[in-house]
Write a protein that holds these residues in place. Sequence first.
Motif, PDB file in Angstrom:
ATOM      1  N   GLY A   1     151.254  33.386 107.851  1.00 51.70           N
ATOM      2  CA  GLY A   1     152.144  32.340 108.453  1.00 51.70           C
ATOM      3  C   GLY A   1     151.650  31.122 107.843  1.00 51.70           C
ATOM      4  N   PRO A   2     152.310  29.999 108.276  1.00 54.15           N
ATOM      5  CA  PRO A   2     152.164  28.495 107.643  1.00 54.15           C
ATOM      6  C   PRO A   2     150.806  28.132 108.022  1.00 54.15           C
ATOM      7  N   ASP A   3     150.100  28.542 108.726  1.00 57.68           N
ATOM      8  CA  ASP A   3     148.742  28.014 109.195  1.00 57.68           C
ATOM      9  C   ASP A   3     147.739  28.811 108.421  1.00 57.68           C
ATOM     10  N   GLY A   4     148.136  29.800 107.715  1.00 50.79           N
ATOM     11  CA  GLY A   4     147.121  30.579 106.966  1.00 50.79           C
ATOM     12  C   GLY A   4     147.341  29.961 105.376  1.00 50.79           C
ATOM     13  N   GLN A   5     146.463  30.681 104.666  1.00 54.79           N
ATOM     14  CA  GLN A   5     146.740  30.461 103.254  1.00 54.79           C
ATOM     15  C   GLN A   5     146.371  31.768 102.469  1.00 54.79           C
ATOM     16  N   VAL A   6     147.115  31.875 101.148  1.00 53.14           N
ATOM     17  CA  VAL A   6     146.855  32.808 100.152  1.00 53.14           C
ATOM     18  C   VAL A   6     146.634  32.302  98.840  1.00 53.14           C
ATOM     19  N   VAL A   7     145.471  32.503  98.441  1.00 48.89           N
ATOM     20  CA  VAL A   7     145.143  32.551  96.819  1.00 48.89           C
ATOM     21  C   VAL A   7     145.520  33.674  95.987  1.00 48.89           C
ATOM     22  N   ALA A   8     146.450  33.444  95.207  1.00 46.77           N
ATOM     23  CA  ALA A   8     146.790  34.695  94.282  1.00 46.77           C
ATOM     24  C   ALA A   8     146.326  34.319  92.664  1.00 46.77           C
ATOM     25  N   ALA A   9     145.535  35.088  92.130  1.00 45.74           N
ATOM     26  CA  ALA A   9     145.126  34.932  90.814  1.00 45.74           C
ATOM     27  C   ALA A   9     145.145  36.259  90.045  1.00 45.74           C
ATOM     28  N   ASP A  10     145.410  35.789  88.657  1.00 49.20           N
ATOM     29  CA  ASP A  10     145.793  36.855  87.764  1.00 49.20           C
ATOM     30  C   ASP A  10     145.337  36.138  86.257  1.00 49.20           C
ATOM     31  N   LEU A  11     145.199  37.072  85.424  1.00 47.80           N
ATOM     32  CA  LEU A  11     144.741  36.466  84.045  1.00 47.80           C
ATOM     33  C   LEU A  11     146.191  36.315  83.264  1.00 47.80           C
ATOM     34  N   ALA A  12     147.166  37.073  83.657  1.00 50.56           N
ATOM     35  CA  ALA A  12     148.435  37.005  82.935  1.00 50.56           C
ATOM     36  C   ALA A  12     149.438  35.775  83.559  1.00 50.56           C
ATOM     37  N   GLU A  13     149.517  34.823  82.792  1.00 52.99           N
ATOM     38  CA  GLU A  13     150.151  33.541  83.152  1.00 52.99           C
ATOM     39  C   GLU A  13     151.864  34.097  83.456  1.00 52.99           C
ATOM     40  N   CYS A  14     152.144  35.081  82.649  1.00 56.65           N
ATOM     41  CA  CYS A  14     153.675  35.435  82.495  1.00 56.65           C
ATOM     42  C   CYS A  14     154.168  36.042  84.060  1.00 56.65           C
ATOM     43  N   LEU A  15     153.200  36.917  84.520  1.00 52.37           N
ATOM     44  CA  LEU A  15     153.172  37.413  85.749  1.00 52.37           C
ATOM     45  C   LEU A  15     153.126  36.495  86.914  1.00 52.37           C
ATOM     46  N   ILE A  16     152.082  35.683  86.847  1.00 50.15           N
ATOM     47  CA  ILE A  16     152.020  34.318  87.905  1.00 50.15           C
ATOM     48  C   ILE A  16     153.385  33.818  87.700  1.00 50.15           C
ATOM     49  N   ALA A  17     153.867  33.432  86.723  1.00 48.60           N
ATOM     50  CA  ALA A  17     155.052  32.707  86.858  1.00 48.60           C
ATOM     51  C   ALA A  17     156.294  33.552  87.399  1.00 48.60           C
ATOM     52  N   LEU A  18     156.307  34.633  87.572  1.00 48.68           N
ATOM     53  CA  LEU A  18     157.310  35.805  88.161  1.00 48.68           C
ATOM     54  C   LEU A  18     157.017  35.330  89.545  1.00 48.68           C
ATOM     55  N   ALA A  19     155.579  35.593  90.015  1.00 50.35           N
ATOM     56  CA  ALA A  19     155.223  35.485  91.283  1.00 50.35           C
ATOM     57  C   ALA A  19     155.535  33.868  92.104  1.00 50.35           C
ATOM     58  N   VAL A  20     155.274  32.902  91.266  1.00 53.30           N
ATOM     59  CA  VAL A  20     155.475  31.424  91.711  1.00 53.30           C
ATOM     60  C   VAL A  20     157.265  31.488  91.929  1.00 53.30           C
ATOM     61  N   ALA A  21     157.994  31.991  91.065  1.00 53.18           N
ATOM     62  CA  ALA A  21     159.493  31.975  91.252  1.00 53.18           C
ATOM     63  C   ALA A  21     159.704  32.558  92.489  1.00 53.18           C
ATOM     64  N   LYS A  22     159.212  33.744  92.792  1.00 53.49           N
ATOM     65  CA  LYS A  22     159.666  34.562  94.273  1.00 53.49           C
ATOM     66  C   LYS A  22     159.135  33.916  95.118  1.00 53.49           C
ATOM     67  N   ALA A  23     157.931  33.214  95.224  1.00 48.97           N
ATOM     68  CA  ALA A  23     157.495  32.591  96.385  1.00 48.97           C
ATOM     69  C   ALA A  23     158.295  31.412  96.578  1.00 48.97           C
ATOM     70  N   GLU A  24     158.794  30.571  95.502  1.00 48.80           N
ATOM     71  CA  GLU A  24     159.675  29.546  95.843  1.00 48.80           C
ATOM     72  C   GLU A  24     161.121  29.973  96.553  1.00 48.80           C
ATOM     73  N   ASN A  25     161.292  31.093  95.939  1.00 48.37           N
ATOM     74  CA  ASN A  25     162.516  31.494  96.592  1.00 48.37           C
ATOM     75  C   ASN A  25     162.543  31.942  98.111  1.00 48.37           C
ATOM     76  N   LYS A  26     161.472  32.621  98.528  1.00 48.91           N
ATOM     77  CA  LYS A  26     161.196  32.846  99.720  1.00 48.91           C
ATOM     78  C   LYS A  26     160.756  31.642 100.908  1.00 48.91           C
ATOM     79  N   GLY A  27     160.764  30.678  99.985  1.00 50.76           N
ATOM     80  CA  GLY A  27     160.137  29.319 100.833  1.00 50.76           C
ATOM     81  C   GLY A  27     158.843  29.423 101.108  1.00 50.76           C
ATOM     82  N   LEU A  28     157.800  30.086 100.731  1.00 51.56           N
ATOM     83  CA  LEU A  28     156.598  30.270 100.979  1.00 51.56           C
ATOM     84  C   LEU A  28     155.632  28.985 100.445  1.00 51.56           C
ATOM     85  N   GLU A  29     155.265  28.627 101.307  1.00 50.02           N
ATOM     86  CA  GLU A  29     154.582  27.124 100.882  1.00 50.02           C
ATOM     87  C   GLU A  29     152.806  27.245 101.046  1.00 50.02           C
TER      88      GLU A  29
END
Length: 277
Positions: free
Chosen positions: A68-96
């Motif tokens: 939830g909004p009071d928690g935090q997740v740090v997501a780490a990966d060596l592949a910047e292209c996969l991180i870019a996919l994850a960023v887009a999905k998080a933005e689409n879900k409104g996860l801040e």
Amino acid sequence: MNDLEQAKAKAAMTYNAAADYFDHPVSSFWHCFGRQTVERIDLRPGERVLDVCSGSGGSALPAAEQVGPDGQVVAADLAECLIALAVAKAENKGLENIEFRVADMLDLGYPDASFDAVVCVFGIFFVPDMTAAVRELWRMVKPGGRLAITTWGPDLFEPANSAFWDAIADVRPDLQRGFNPWERISEPSGLREMLAEAGIYNADIAAESGTHPLTSPEDWWAIAMGSGYRGTLAQLDAEALTLVRKKNLAQLDESQVDAIATNVIYAVARKEAVSQI
């Protein structure tokens, strides 16, 4: 370049190349197993989670929803292209409440006991020394916190896997793989032994048998293009790639393969809480 640096470079190259197929609908198992891993660690609102080898967010995104909004997740990966996919999905879900890092799980720089939960789904076998990697992840777990390691069970993607390597052997025998790094921990006993070497003796380990349907041999090729096989395919010239694809799919078609094995092993370890005396 030492073994660790070579392994990191190979993983980053492979999965940056695979990013264009990684989220293909036929590869839905990445996110299915990610969600199931998160469900096993009973995340609570407000908790802090580290997700390493996070790919395109298969476990990080459901973790962010759980804490939830009071928690935090740090997501780490060596592949910047996969991180870019994850960023887009998080933005689409409104996860801040999620932070993405293109980074090595062995060099994140967090102090001891930084996270309520640390998660690694299908990633611990990418490093030459899995025991040292688990030890580093365990170090960052708070007392009373959890570490989740999910890995492949035996016979991964069979019978398509064997057909793939048979096709590679016909075209580029120098690229044929004799051993997969996850095979050491593809049985509960091997995974338990590796965790014990890292100082973890109380893990709950569950092996689940499974299959993933294929509607056609082309489904398998999309899976191969969006997974670790892409590292091998990227080393082929156009002619060799065409031959491998033709041979691989012809063998699946001839055998009427309509499913592949997706056996998985889940391990969850809880760190002993500090006694309040």
